[in-house]
Design an enzyme around this catalytic site. Structure first.
Site, short mmCIF file in Angstrom:
data_model
loop_
_atom_site.label_atom_id
_atom_site.label_comp_id
_atom_site.label_asym_id
_atom_site.label_seq_id
_atom_site.Cartn_x
_atom_site.Cartn_y
_atom_site.Cartn_z
N ASP A 165 0.81 -1.22 0.00
CA ASP A 165 0.00 0.00 0.00
C ASP A 165 0.84 1.27 0.00
O ASP A 165 0.32 2.35 0.32
CB ASP A 165 -0.99 -0.01 1.18
N HIS A 179 24.54 3.84 -18.14
CA HIS A 179 23.50 4.17 -17.17
C HIS A 179 23.68 3.38 -15.88
O HIS A 179 22.73 2.87 -15.30
CB HIS A 179 22.10 3.95 -17.76
N ASP A 182 26.79 11.72 -12.86
CA ASP A 182 25.80 12.33 -13.76
C ASP A 182 24.53 12.47 -12.94
O ASP A 182 23.84 11.47 -12.69
CB ASP A 182 25.61 11.40 -14.98
N ASP A 217 20.76 18.50 -15.85
CA ASP A 217 21.39 17.23 -16.27
C ASP A 217 22.89 17.48 -16.44
O ASP A 217 23.36 17.85 -17.50
CB ASP A 217 20.75 16.76 -17.59
N HIS A 256 27.82 7.47 -27.27
CA HIS A 256 26.45 7.98 -27.20
C HIS A 256 26.34 9.29 -27.96
O HIS A 256 27.29 9.73 -28.61
CB HIS A 256 26.01 8.16 -25.73
N HIS A 316 21.07 16.45 -25.99
CA HIS A 316 19.62 16.25 -26.16
C HIS A 316 18.90 17.46 -25.59
O HIS A 316 19.46 18.23 -24.80
CB HIS A 316 19.18 14.97 -25.46
N HIS A 351 15.31 13.96 -20.92
CA HIS A 351 15.36 13.83 -22.38
C HIS A 351 14.09 14.48 -22.88
O HIS A 351 13.06 13.83 -22.99
CB HIS A 351 15.46 12.36 -22.80
N GLU A 355 27.38 16.95 -24.05
CA GLU A 355 27.97 15.96 -23.15
C GLU A 355 28.86 14.95 -23.87
O GLU A 355 28.55 13.77 -23.90
CB GLU A 355 26.87 15.23 -22.38
N TYR A 402 35.18 6.63 -23.46
CA TYR A 402 35.05 5.46 -22.59
C TYR A 402 35.96 4.35 -23.05
O TYR A 402 35.85 3.88 -24.18
CB TYR A 402 33.60 4.97 -22.59
N ARG A 445 33.04 11.76 -18.89
CA ARG A 445 31.99 12.53 -19.56
C ARG A 445 31.88 13.86 -18.83
O ARG A 445 32.00 13.91 -17.60
CB ARG A 445 30.66 11.79 -19.52
N GLU A 496 29.30 17.26 -18.93
CA GLU A 496 28.00 17.64 -19.49
C GLU A 496 27.52 18.95 -18.89
O GLU A 496 27.41 19.07 -17.67
CB GLU A 496 26.98 16.53 -19.18
MN LIG Z 1 22.32 14.00 -20.50
#
Ligand SMILES: [Mn+2]
Ligand SMILES: [Mn+2]
Ligand SMILES: [Mn+2]
Ligand SMILES: [Mn+2]
Lengths: 441, 441, 441, 441
Positions: A39, A243, A260, A271, A350, A354, A361, A387, A391, A409, A411
């Site tokens: 619940d 991710h 990130d 972001d 990647h 975006h 996104h 970004e 890697y 990375r 960004e």
């Molecule tokens: Mn991003």
């Protein structure tokens, strides 16, 4: 907490209604609570299109926008009723009176009235607009249409055209107003503070989830109770899982930490990604890769202005990164060929960025007609991430051992302005010197 | 992070299978990821029964338990496959090999194999056990049964009995093992630290959500990344809204702050409530109500031992609170009548407590046969909350003005032991003196 | 029209309830009307299990059978209400009063009362029986269970066991009572008249559908308004399409006509096949095949008695037909090998027979345990078809041309008696002489 | 059997495609087989819109009509594949080659190819047309749209407009071509023969269902294997139940018999009602009512021409019938008032007529804009029924006893012509003299 003035949502509705043909009706459903276990429920997250058009943050509501044959507009909000017993147990509700007074809709009814009123609204309309991506709601719309159709021999007229409201709202959401930009600046400011704090609190032997905890605490104490997306706190080789959100490993000496994470403030997302050495000092190889990515990021950002496109930024950035990897000896071969073969995409796996807004996104088309290259020209008021990353997983034996396990990375969040761009991510250290200085302090 | 040894889940499975008749099959589905907005998801929360039987924390898996006609058991786990590309993008998966090696199931297959293997498992079984509360899964079971039935003229035998696995697992979950108690002790310890920190950080002028941020940060840095339920941080009259989770108001001088928050640690919940003065000093009326609730809570807890029941605790606590409210002049009349009229339930508007475990409102029957009075006798290993409260909303004009706006709840988590009880909530100040001392420091 | 006395359905219910455990409930849903096109519907066909237990022929009803903890039974019928306006437009309804008086149920309510009454019936029951093959109804059952479960903290007890009522009813339906046999005799008598009439009306140049029209007219004028299944009227090579129901071709000289058609009388099916020459005279090859099939059919029928099984009849018939095809030169080789290879199944491509009753392919298990061989022993009161056939399509170039295009099936309906069998298909000519004589007349 | 030339369906498709905007796609699903009981099915009835556009009579097919940006059309039919084994068991299929060769579609694929081809067809289209009344198909369309949308970041363009194909097809179907009229004339001719035969076969003591059997046999032997709707064969007071289809009572002396029955021929419906005396002789009262209804019917029919409307015919007929009932003493009062009060509708309780075509209650709007009065002007090629009636149930004690139990309806099928009308119902006796003469013969 910072938020848009409620009158802004009236403007959003007006902008949407300007897209509605005469004699049409638009329907937007609020989100419902989602069960976490037994619940208990997940923290409520409003449907973003519904929120964009109302600022109304309760579940199970319905916004109806009506445009008559003369082009006059009316907005109607169906929402949960005021209910003393329920409010003792579950919390306050806005109710129908405040919906009109504060949220500026023309009329408001209890949700239970939808069944009786909606067939009247639909009868005789030529078009119904709603978001096609919500299949349960689409099924509901067809049920309502059937109710109208059942009176057809008595002269009822069922709407014969349905239009997808999603891309219309997407185009509106894509161009941010000054008030929205102010909120996004603030979301970035809070997120930047959190990234600074992570750098300051970072220590060998701590766990990734503890760094996440620092980040989320900084968000929350500034009023951003939820992150805009699952935070990635990835030490060492974990950075090479794009991710990675387990955030369960211990932080090790001589490794990098990629974070990130961005706050959600009154529905708007930041972001931001920062990568820094766990022990406060970059190694030679880490420095080399980091500087390359940083330069690429700045190159791309500095090129942003109205008329630029992701397609053009991709060409620019990919060429720059290819050159850089060749210079470092990570890849070999003829530069022109490497570029035309998109060799760099083996390391920069990647996209470059975006749209950003109510969703991390964010909605909005990237394309012109049916191109596959994101040729759409930037316009003033668009907000996007930039970004780039490189890697090199531990498991990549095609590269010299010294580079392996490095994932970087960086960004930032950028708004397009008349003269170029504004970097919303202003308070988060990114040069090697600034990071090392902050972490030493 | 603290967690149960994986071998404990094997014991849970064995205990469940001991309840399965010969020639039967049991099916338990893992949870799926739930969308928050667009392409973002809520933090994954495993289905609690599936977790209790596997310790396996990935979505979209299926546990199959088989008992043959000779009473021999077999466990099979269907889970997402290892997939290099997916793992670069979405994170690591356990895969089939580790499922057998580490999670101790007898066999493991990819989820895609369910369709081909399950009709074989079902063919000829006399009973299928699964949780009746998941209607989508029930529909899936009927589809599988139909697949078996389609071969009936070739001699296939469709199972003819379905049994609800939920109450069987509930009875198992209701009695905690020593390892589970250790985890719950730890969850309580972390939660207690958080409540202490809230008291220390509390100040007039701060916002409720900032106190929530302190709480959640303390949870998270000890490895409890999620609260067990939406935290209630309710200043002043907000405490009289039972599930107030807006946590958006400013904390005011001379008001109380009620915090109901508990960590989830490796799936297990704590559920603690503390109420304290925003400025660190109780007023006379706050003190009076607070002491009454505290005494009631302790009275109830001290009565706990095997054989006790919620029904008996209710009688005890309600009588005590009635007497207290009469003494304070808040209610008037003949004590015996007030008690038999349950007059106190106007101020103590919720239940005295509930089971606690993997769910905050944990599974397990409260009743014997069809009684309506929670007569079930406590047994060693049960864990429950005890949480009396008194709520006098500002709007309650039947009570002297000085009492209005006071809402107090105090909640501890108690395990039943052979000799009585263990209070798991050991490190969270609750006497007036201790609270005022801590907040002064 | 002939029909079972309504008191027989009470006996069916009593027989079913004898299979219910104490403290259980069984639910049987009537069929609903099905749309044919726009606002027209197919002729209503009641759910056969519901009909078997009620004799009640209206849509949208629900039969509830209750057995309490002491083993006492109660039957409740929910049905459409009497409604003057509806009856002017749509026809008469039986209503609740007649349901009790004439159909013998203990209580009857309007269907609208299901929602309020059913959770009471379910609360505290240990088992719910219903037909697992109706998935929509299963979903409905789970919804009702959820209604009960929602009161669980108030002491409601949700049933934890579901049992498939289908196989229980199937076992009952499998053994026919004397009254059912009388109806099936009558259905066979009517169907036999129809096959006679088809023979008499058959002419070269008529169309298959015209022969179907004769058949259906004969059914209908004797009160069998619908056939038990789509009639197969297959001239020449069409007979080699087993379920040919286009019935659209012209009847040609020197070809056979295969008619597989049976009446449905008060719900009970006949299933008779006859094959005869369009022009009234068998050719030599037609005669040879026909006689072989006829002898096989009689061989099988004459072997029927309690204790016999389809498995044994298959061995008998397949051996006989193999020998026959060898004798005719259609197949070659060692007889023992041909038999063990089941060579004959290339020409006799379907099963030897099936149960018959309220459904043409009637319910009831063919197997013992998990055998794949239809070993179940026949018992007194079982009714089955015996329907050998030989099919040699025009396209089968492995056989001498003279045999091609011949398809013969002869099918009778047989009841098992204490001393052997009763052939229910008594009035339909089948010897070559009788057929040729009838068609000459 | 009579049927439209297949090339006519190409014309229907062309007419529909003329209504499609450039860059659009239309989808029409065939019907599926519907289960009658267990493994038997109702006689297949094709979806009427699909049939109108294809003439294709197999289940589970899909017609796709495509119009590109230059306005060029293409038709694609997905249908069940040729399959030797299936065809031995279930019957012949048309397959993909014949679909192109005989049914004139541009391309044809197996249904299994829908999944791969349809997202390609949809990508980039601006509008999708399909029938909104089929909710399962609508859900399917949304699933296909989602497949397209999943490629949106690669440049896929999901259609944003859906249009209801039903009213477009309805307008086309409303105006019959000469070939369609020829078929409907033939359907009426067959139905008229059946009504004649019923009159000839009628006898006191026969059962209603036996008269139905005569009717259906006459339909079927002329190639109309199914009636267009459930036949109403209503003796005596049963005529006062409008859709009485039990047809189970015995025919009694001195009572009328109302038969409302029409054949379906190649998909097209006839809808004829005749009422006549069971014993061949009208009584005085029966004659009076019958003549009044007959005169009203002819009055209405003779008024039909282009420009007339149901609204005007209603005024005419109601006035005439009111006058008639006053003259007979059945109703009393001021004529003008009785007319404006629509008093006659107590005895003439249904509408005067309806469109007729592929459906018995055929598609097509009756209204102009949102009027409630069926003001739409008749046009050449429309076909409708005209079917006045007078119903005086036995239970109506407000009327003199001698009239009670009389129910009369007379219904013809009328095509609108340039100069007025054509009565398609030409061969079915309706004057009192003709009926009595025919029945005496
Ligand atoms: Mn991003
Ligand atoms: Mn609690
Ligand atoms: Mn058969
Ligand atoms: Mn009609």
């Amino acid at each position: 907490m910072s938020q848009l003035p409620l009158s802004d949502y009236e403007k959003h509705r007006a902008a949407f209604m300007a897209n509605m043909p005469n004699n049409s009706i638009a329907l937007f459903a609020a989100a419902s609570e989602l069960t976490r276990s037994n619940d208990t429920e997940f923290p409520f997250c409003q449907n973003k299109n519904f929120f964009y058009l109302t600022g109304f943050n309760e579940p199970d509501a319905l916004l109806v926008l009506l445009k008559n044959e003369q082009g006059q507009n009316k907005s109607v909000l169906f929402s949960l009723p005021k209910d003393a017993l329920h409010e003792i147990w579950q919390g306050r509700r806005i109710g129908q009176i405040k919906a009109v007074q504060e949220y500026g809709v023309d009329e408001s009814f209890e949700v239970a009235d939808v069944e009786t009123l909606l067939s009247d609204y639909l009868d005789g309309k030529s078009q119904v607009l709603f978001g096609f991506s919500d299949h349960d709601f689409a099924a509901q719309v067809f049920t309502w249409l059937k109710q109208v159709k059942s009176n057809i021999r008595q002269g009822a007229k069922t709407p014969q055209h349905l239009a997808d409201a999603d891309p219309i709202v997407a185009e509106l959401r894509l161009i941010k107003t000054e008030n929205e930009l102010a909120l996004m600046r603030q979301a970035n400011h809070i997120s930047g503070l959190a990234h600074q704090r992570a750098m300051q609190k970072c220590q060998v032997g701590k766990f990734e989830y503890q760094m996440e905890a620092e980040i989320l605490h900084e968000f929350a104490r500034h009023g951003a109770r939820h992150p805009a997306y699952a935070s990635i706190v990835a030490g060492g080789d974990n950075a090479n899982i794009l991710h990675y959100t387990d955030n369960s490993d211990v932080l090790k000496n001589n490794e990098l930490l990629l974070i990130d994470a961005g706050a959600e403030l009154s529905g708007y997302a930041a972001d931001i990604t920062r990568t820094f050495p766990v022990n406060g000092q970059f190694t030679t190889e880490q420095k080399a890769i980091y500087q390359l990515v940083l330069d690429a990021k700045n190159l791309a950002i500095n090129a942003i202005k109205p008329g630029m496109s992701f397609a053009k930024l991709n060409i620019l950035t990919n060429a720059f990164l290819t050159q850089g990897l060749v210079d470092l000896g990570i890849i070999e071969g003829d530069l022109t060929e490497l570029i035309s073969d998109k060799k760099v995409k083996e390391y920069f796996i990647h996209g470059l960025g975006h749209w950003l807004g109510l969703d991390v996104h964010d909605v909005g088309d990237y394309h012109i007609n049916t191109d596959r290259e994101q040729l759409r020209a930037f316009e003033v008021g668009m907000v996007m991430t930039i970004e780039p990353g490189i890697y090199i997983p531990l498991s990549d034996h095609s590269v010299d051992e010294k580079w392996r396990g490095i994932g970087v990375r960086i960004e930032d969040n950028i708004a397009v302005t008349a003269t170029g761009f504004e970097n919303l991510t202003a308070n988060s250290p990114q040069t090697i010197e600034d990071i090392e200085a902050l972490m030493k302090a």
